[in-house]
Motif scaffolding. Sequence first.
Motif, PDB file in Angstrom:
ATOM      1  N   ALA A  79       0.828  -1.201   0.000  1.00  0.00           N
ATOM      2  CA  ALA A  79       0.000   0.000   0.000  1.00  0.00           C
ATOM      3  C   ALA A  79       0.864   1.253   0.000  1.00  0.00           C
ATOM      4  CB  ALA A  79      -0.919  -0.005   1.227  1.00  0.00           C
ATOM      5  N   GLY A  80       2.115   1.131   0.460  1.00  0.00           N
ATOM      6  CA  GLY A  80       2.994   2.299   0.492  1.00  0.00           C
ATOM      7  C   GLY A  80       3.266   2.784   1.904  1.00  0.00           C
ATOM      8  N   ILE A  81       3.177   1.876   2.874  1.00  0.00           N
ATOM      9  CA  ILE A  81       3.476   2.243   4.261  1.00  0.00           C
ATOM     10  C   ILE A  81       4.768   1.537   4.659  1.00  0.00           C
ATOM     11  CG2 ILE A  81       2.697   2.118   6.657  1.00  0.00           C
ATOM     12  CD1 ILE A  81      -0.157   2.094   5.625  1.00  0.00           C
ATOM     13  N   ALA A  82       5.708   2.283   5.201  1.00  0.00           N
ATOM     14  CA  ALA A  82       6.972   1.671   5.583  1.00  0.00           C
ATOM     15  C   ALA A  82       7.280   1.987   7.035  1.00  0.00           C
ATOM     16  CB  ALA A  82       8.088   2.183   4.690  1.00  0.00           C
ATOM     17  N   PHE A  83       7.881   1.027   7.711  1.00  0.00           N
ATOM     18  CA  PHE A  83       8.217   1.187   9.121  1.00  0.00           C
ATOM     19  C   PHE A  83       9.726   1.280   9.313  1.00  0.00           C
ATOM     20  CE2 PHE A  83       4.019  -0.430   9.432  1.00  0.00           C
ATOM     21  CZ  PHE A  83       3.529   0.077  10.613  1.00  0.00           C
ATOM     22  N   ILE A  84      10.132   2.183  10.178  1.00  0.00           N
ATOM     23  CA  ILE A  84      11.522   2.191  10.604  1.00  0.00           C
ATOM     24  C   ILE A  84      11.487   1.896  12.093  1.00  0.00           C
ATOM     25  CG2 ILE A  84      13.600   3.574  10.950  1.00  0.00           C
ATOM     26  CD1 ILE A  84      11.270   4.505   8.192  1.00  0.00           C
ATOM     27  N   HIS A  85      11.836   0.656  12.426  1.00  0.00           N
ATOM     28  CA  HIS A  85      11.630   0.201  13.792  1.00  0.00           C
ATOM     29  C   HIS A  85      12.750   0.640  14.703  1.00  0.00           C
ATOM     30  CE1 HIS A  85       8.200  -2.408  13.073  1.00  0.00           C
ATOM     31  NE2 HIS A  85       8.746  -2.688  11.905  1.00  0.00           N
ATOM     32  N   ILE A 151      16.162   3.246   6.699  1.00  0.00           N
ATOM     33  CA  ILE A 151      15.333   4.239   6.013  1.00  0.00           C
ATOM     34  C   ILE A 151      15.409   4.037   4.500  1.00  0.00           C
ATOM     35  CG2 ILE A 151      15.017   6.706   5.583  1.00  0.00           C
ATOM     36  CD1 ILE A 151      16.172   7.150   8.418  1.00  0.00           C
ATOM     37  N   ALA A 152      16.618   3.755   4.019  1.00  0.00           N
ATOM     38  CA  ALA A 152      16.791   3.509   2.582  1.00  0.00           C
ATOM     39  C   ALA A 152      15.897   2.355   2.146  1.00  0.00           C
ATOM     40  CB  ALA A 152      18.253   3.191   2.282  1.00  0.00           C
ATOM     41  N   LYS A 153      15.814   1.348   3.012  1.00  0.00           N
ATOM     42  CA  LYS A 153      14.979   0.187   2.746  1.00  0.00           C
ATOM     43  C   LYS A 153      13.521   0.629   2.579  1.00  0.00           C
ATOM     44  CE  LYS A 153      14.013  -4.094   5.222  1.00  0.00           C
ATOM     45  NZ  LYS A 153      14.306  -4.799   6.475  1.00  0.00           N
ATOM     46  N   ALA A 154      13.107   1.548   3.448  1.00  0.00           N
ATOM     47  CA  ALA A 154      11.732   2.028   3.380  1.00  0.00           C
ATOM     48  C   ALA A 154      11.503   2.843   2.113  1.00  0.00           C
ATOM     49  CB  ALA A 154      11.419   2.866   4.611  1.00  0.00           C
ATOM     50  N   LEU A 155      12.561   3.482   1.621  1.00  0.00           N
ATOM     51  CA  LEU A 155      12.398   4.367   0.468  1.00  0.00           C
ATOM     52  C   LEU A 155      12.370   3.621  -0.852  1.00  0.00           C
ATOM     53  CD1 LEU A 155      14.649   7.416   1.324  1.00  0.00           C
ATOM     54  CD2 LEU A 155      12.172   7.163   1.491  1.00  0.00           C
ATOM     55  N   ASP A 165       9.655   4.601  14.585  1.00  0.00           N
ATOM     56  CA  ASP A 165       9.394   4.208  15.971  1.00  0.00           C
ATOM     57  C   ASP A 165      10.689   4.349  16.772  1.00  0.00           C
ATOM     58  OD1 ASP A 165       8.462   3.198  18.301  1.00  0.00           O
ATOM     59  OD2 ASP A 165       7.992   1.201  17.550  1.00  0.00           O
ATOM     60  N   GLU A 166      10.799   5.379  17.584  1.00  0.00           N
ATOM     61  CA  GLU A 166      11.980   5.623  18.426  1.00  0.00           C
ATOM     62  C   GLU A 166      13.276   5.465  17.634  1.00  0.00           C
ATOM     63  OE1 GLU A 166      12.054   6.557  21.515  1.00  0.00           O
ATOM     64  OE2 GLU A 166      10.147   5.987  22.410  1.00  0.00           O
ATOM     65  N   PRO A 167      13.442   6.219  16.561  1.00  0.00           N
ATOM     66  CA  PRO A 167      14.598   5.946  15.704  1.00  0.00           C
ATOM     67  C   PRO A 167      15.921   6.405  16.292  1.00  0.00           C
ATOM     68  CG  PRO A 167      13.436   7.869  14.887  1.00  0.00           C
ATOM     69  CD  PRO A 167      12.639   7.343  16.051  1.00  0.00           C
ATOM     70  N   THR A 168      15.920   7.247  17.310  1.00  0.00           N
ATOM     71  CA  THR A 168      17.191   7.852  17.739  1.00  0.00           C
ATOM     72  C   THR A 168      17.830   7.172  18.937  1.00  0.00           C
ATOM     73  OG1 THR A 168      15.995   9.436  19.101  1.00  0.00           O
ATOM     74  CG2 THR A 168      16.566  10.134  16.884  1.00  0.00           C
TER      75      THR A 168
ATOM     76  N   ALA C 200      12.948 -11.304   9.447  1.00  0.00           N
ATOM     77  CA  ALA C 200      12.561 -11.774   8.119  1.00  0.00           C
ATOM     78  C   ALA C 200      11.048 -11.747   7.979  1.00  0.00           C
ATOM     79  CB  ALA C 200      13.096 -13.187   7.892  1.00  0.00           C
ATOM     80  N   ARG C 201      10.372 -12.155   9.033  1.00  0.00           N
ATOM     81  CA  ARG C 201       8.909 -12.157   8.985  1.00  0.00           C
ATOM     82  C   ARG C 201       8.393 -10.716   8.852  1.00  0.00           C
ATOM     83  NH1 ARG C 201       4.553 -12.190  12.210  1.00  0.00           N
ATOM     84  NH2 ARG C 201       5.782 -11.519  13.986  1.00  0.00           N
ATOM     85  N   LYS C 202       8.997  -9.822   9.616  1.00  0.00           N
ATOM     86  CA  LYS C 202       8.552  -8.429   9.574  1.00  0.00           C
ATOM     87  C   LYS C 202       8.854  -7.779   8.227  1.00  0.00           C
ATOM     88  CE  LYS C 202       8.631  -7.125  14.441  1.00  0.00           C
ATOM     89  NZ  LYS C 202       9.515  -6.505  15.442  1.00  0.00           N
ATOM     90  N   SER C 203       9.863  -8.312   7.528  1.00  0.00           N
ATOM     91  CA  SER C 203      10.195  -7.731   6.229  1.00  0.00           C
ATOM     92  C   SER C 203       9.244  -8.206   5.150  1.00  0.00           C
ATOM     93  CB  SER C 203      11.617  -8.105   5.816  1.00  0.00           C
ATOM     94  OG  SER C 203      12.518  -7.691   6.785  1.00  0.00           O
ATOM     95  N   GLY C 204       8.242  -8.976   5.522  1.00  0.00           N
ATOM     96  CA  GLY C 204       7.260  -9.412   4.543  1.00  0.00           C
ATOM     97  C   GLY C 204       7.637 -10.691   3.828  1.00  0.00           C
ATOM     98  N   ILE C 205       8.656 -11.407   4.319  1.00  0.00           N
ATOM     99  CA  ILE C 205       9.001 -12.701   3.721  1.00  0.00           C
ATOM    100  C   ILE C 205       8.025 -13.746   4.247  1.00  0.00           C
ATOM    101  CG2 ILE C 205      10.765 -14.498   3.613  1.00  0.00           C
ATOM    102  CD1 ILE C 205      12.865 -12.295   3.944  1.00  0.00           C
TER     103      ILE C 205
END
Lengths: 499, 394, 329
Positions: A79-85, A151-155, A165-168, C200-205
């Motif tokens: 859908a276009g939602i990305a998480f940075i955990h 972040i790059a992964k999300a982009l 989510d608490e990135p710092t 891996a699960r969280k990455s959608g695999i």
Amino acid sequence: MSDLLTLRHLGKSWFGVPAVSDLSLGVRQGSLLGLIGQNGAGKSTLMNMIGGIVAPSAGDMLWRDKPYRPQSAADASAAGIAFIHQELNLFTNLSVAENMYIDGFPRRMGLIDWRAINERARSILDRLSLDVDPATEVGHLSPGERQLVEIAKALHNEASLLIFDEPTTSLTPRETERLFETIATLRAEGRTIIYISHILGDVKRLADDIAVLRDGQLVDQGPEADFPIPRMIRSMIGRDLGGLFPQRTGQPGDTAVLKARGLTHPGVLKDVSITVRDGEIVGLFGLMGSGRSELARILFGLDPCDQGTVLLNDAELAAGARARIAAGMAFVTENRREEGLMMDATIADNLALVAISEFGRPPLFLIDRDRLLERTEAARQDMSIKAGDISRQPVKALSGGNQQKVVIGKWQLEHPRLFILDEPTRGVDVGAKYEIYTLVDRLAAGGGGILMISSELEELMGVADRIVVMNRGEIMGEFPRGDFDQERILAMSFREQAA
Amino acid sequence: MNTMPARDPAAEVAVSRPSDEPPRPNPRKLVGRLADLVLSDYFVLYMSLAYVAVLAPFLPTLLLPANIVNVMSNMWPLLAVAVGQTFVLAIAGIDLSQGSVVAMTSVIGAALIATVANPVVLSNAPIWGVLIAEDGGLLNGMTGSLLAAILVMIMVAMLIGLLNGAAVAMLNMPAFMVTLVSMITFSALAIYLTQSENIARLPAEYVRLGKGDIVSVYFGAKEESQIARRTIYSFISYPMVIAVSLAIAMHLLLNRTVFGRYVLAIGINRKAAEISGVPVRRIIVTVYMLSAACAAIGALLYSARLEAGRPTLGEGTFLLDVIGAVVIGGTSLFGGKAKILWTFFGVLFFVLLSNTLNLMNLSSFQVDMVKGAVILGAALLDVFRTRLMRERSG
Amino acid sequence: MKPSTDRAFDFAVRNATYLIFACVLLYFGLQSPGFLMPESLANIVKQASFIGIAALGMTFVLLTRGIDLSVGSVMFLAPLIAGFAMREYGLPVWLGFVVAVLAGVVLGGINALFVAWLRVIPFIVTLASLFLFRGFGTWLTSSTQFDFSEDMRSFGLSSVVGIPTPIVIFAIVALIAHIILAHTTFGRQIYAFGNDPEAARKSGINTQWLQARVYVICSVCAAISGFVLIAQIGRLDVAFGEGREFDVIAAAVLGGASLMGGVGSAFGAVVGATLIQTVKLGLVFTGVNLYLQPIMQGIIIFLAVFADGLREKRLLSRLKRTIRPLENA
């Protein structure tokens, strides 16, 4: 502007206990929403619902005004939602580029098109001004670089909503600054962002709107301009906090409890000397990677040290943690979950672990269980740990603050002379922090010496008698209580960072 | 100040299975009772009893005293070995080498005390002339030879355990590979030392430890008793006393001593244990030594029952029996969750299973298949049980 | 340690398997020069193909932090089913091969069902299926030896442009395994899963599907390896493949696969299997007591695992050093 994501009467219960209830919230297209709340307020449940990891038990969500019901993480990503955990979801055995494309590589003739992914990864990394080769293994990167890779992964799949989510938490100030620049760039590109953090100053600086969760409900929201920090705190904890720090009850004495002299270990410490007196709280301040946690581990005998001596009550200590515990040292680790507690064991078992060898009763050295239970129950009351039956309840069922009290409490049975506390309030919410400060003050008032490590300077300024500053494995200087100056301490901790 | 959601009453329920408490009343009565049963320490015992109750009408021989005696005598050696494995699993390790320890120690023990030996069979073996010769073993005929031989067996075993433990604890090698290597190596060594021959002619006192009776009940005319074994039913036998006292000692060690607490702490969270001052490495080494020592006791019981030291003892399905019995009892392969009582019931169930399958005249491979299926079933049950427990503790 | 010796030690630890390999070759070569002749080297590779093909499959499983103890039984059961099919329907050998592969898919599917979907730990699942599969096979043969047709044997002894067929099959399987692991999404996701299953699960695999495929691949490889060796012998004993799971795991680990997941390669498995076979044959060549041979093998495996541990330790300490870039005091 219309809402990109709308939540309507959203709710989720776990075994009948609501984690989120009747939550309605809109996220404006192109805005940055700061989401705050104490631990257990329902932030992670909310995020997991948006991310498709858990299904809501009530209400619904709209994405670009259309119903949105994600079944899995892949749906959210599509859908276009990305998480940075907060804890990074990176694979240390794979390259930066592989990490970015792990959920779907570009292919040529059925096989991964390495040229294409390295090129695309390169261009995304450039946008984040991260200067690493996409073929580098992530295991070789610093925490800050890893955060940027996340972040790059999300982009890479051009997400339009990014949730931080608490990135710092694991970043140095320098890296945090770079992250904020990146966030500004992302906003300039028109992306929408939800930013979750405990660091209220950061939230205020970044956000357009602020929303506050408490006990699974949206209790307060509004534009950033109307949200001074006291209002944030008041909304988060539901009342005014009298002061962030308790009054000190004791006075530091004159006898040195801990004397460490000339600790040197190649690549870690250089000529570190530190003294802690009885009844004194010494704050040890330094940035991530300044060597503060390494110093704590060396003092406690967990890591080796080439040169230098550690004296406790003027007696030189033998190597190894066991000898140091026997001499009267206690160590509260920064990593509660992995090093501090046996999460699956009961509260009583956790409290008893350190002192257990005193409970063996001749002739067979069987454990005197009654006395053990008595002592652990006394420790529970002493620490005011909120729990039911401590010999049955597992420690993982406790809140973060109470868990931390168990970690401190297990040392209490040994009546240690010196406490080394490494980030004792990490992952603990505002209310519980106050309780822990009170506890630390009481330990000091009881005559023990305290060495408290923290990356939150305000906290050390609030409770410490003296602050020692570390940088690059060296002691840079120290400040007595009357002389605390935030800017000077920070400047000292930064010195030579560029070198 | 507590910001957790309202305290869930279910969180108050024990995470360890309630041992000394009657099932508590539950609103969801029947389901709750059933859950209590599944989570009980005695679940595998109930399962064994139910199994017997179901099969007894179809297998009339099952409950005959002779068969009960048979089941029990099969239990004791396995129990001795499984008790040691329980400790290893408790620290999240695994000991594949127990079978080879059984082989090694049975050979060495037998070689030391054999009364005579046949040079035609054994003269090629490297131990010939060292431990054993034509006039019997090195210790043959000496006073206290039996005790000395058993001590040597245990010491040899503990040496192997020491090697395993040192490699795991000091060199940080994975337990699976370390004990796999010692399984291969020491099985081979046992065979090499005897050139794959059995060592028979063991003294009567030794054999008695493997199958002698202390208290037995006679049916029928007393004068028949010398020949007709079937009419003598041993109720308390030497192997029983040995295995049960070992199990009780190990139970106390695991549950009631500081050492046992340390073992479980390491199994749950090794790092936290280390920081709390648990002597982790020393405990790990000791656990592997204990495991091997238990295997030596098992070897004593097995070889005394066979009246021979056999270098191929402990091969084949032995490992399956040991690990299967412990796991069926409920001990977790991930460490931190182990009880000797569970292992006792697991061994009972496993031996009972083999016994009934034999009574049904199934061949050995069919027995193996059923055992395999039962292990799978037990593992599934454990998955279910863990989920149930998690649900209860919130 | 001085930097130069430090680096040499680093190199030694990193390439321990190859160094051990070289030492083994050198030692046996000195003991009996005939050992290094091309024929005997080719013979080593041919015999290594049996353990090697299975070790390739095992590498997939080990990469996901799993283990498959049932390979020895699959080696026995899958070719047996193929043998029955060939006898009943008069199938040619190549169709028998297909049947064996399909049998491998089914047997691996059973493991996969329990591991991936019912969430039982692999050690227990495959320990149980080890006995289930062998028991089933023994029941099929009524505990007797099974004889294959002459075609089967001539297939096993045939060669393609002068290279023995077993080596050709070994090479093909190795190549396919390498391509899957290094150059497909599935392969890279296997590494990701082994490194951190939760992430891996969280990455959608789709982690269940991934695990399932891995166990099927392992069983298929075991089926092929069994088929290839039986084709050389021409018959199937009751005890065929018994205890082989340990050889296979040892070969994969020797080749650098870690039991902790995320580390290992197809090339490594080939090297590991060849090393084990070299030792075995070398010991025969030099006339070491038959009963001592497993002991030598054990020692070699121990050394390789030991070196692996050292390698990991040094990697960790190196990482620490890069976090704290201080001068050497």
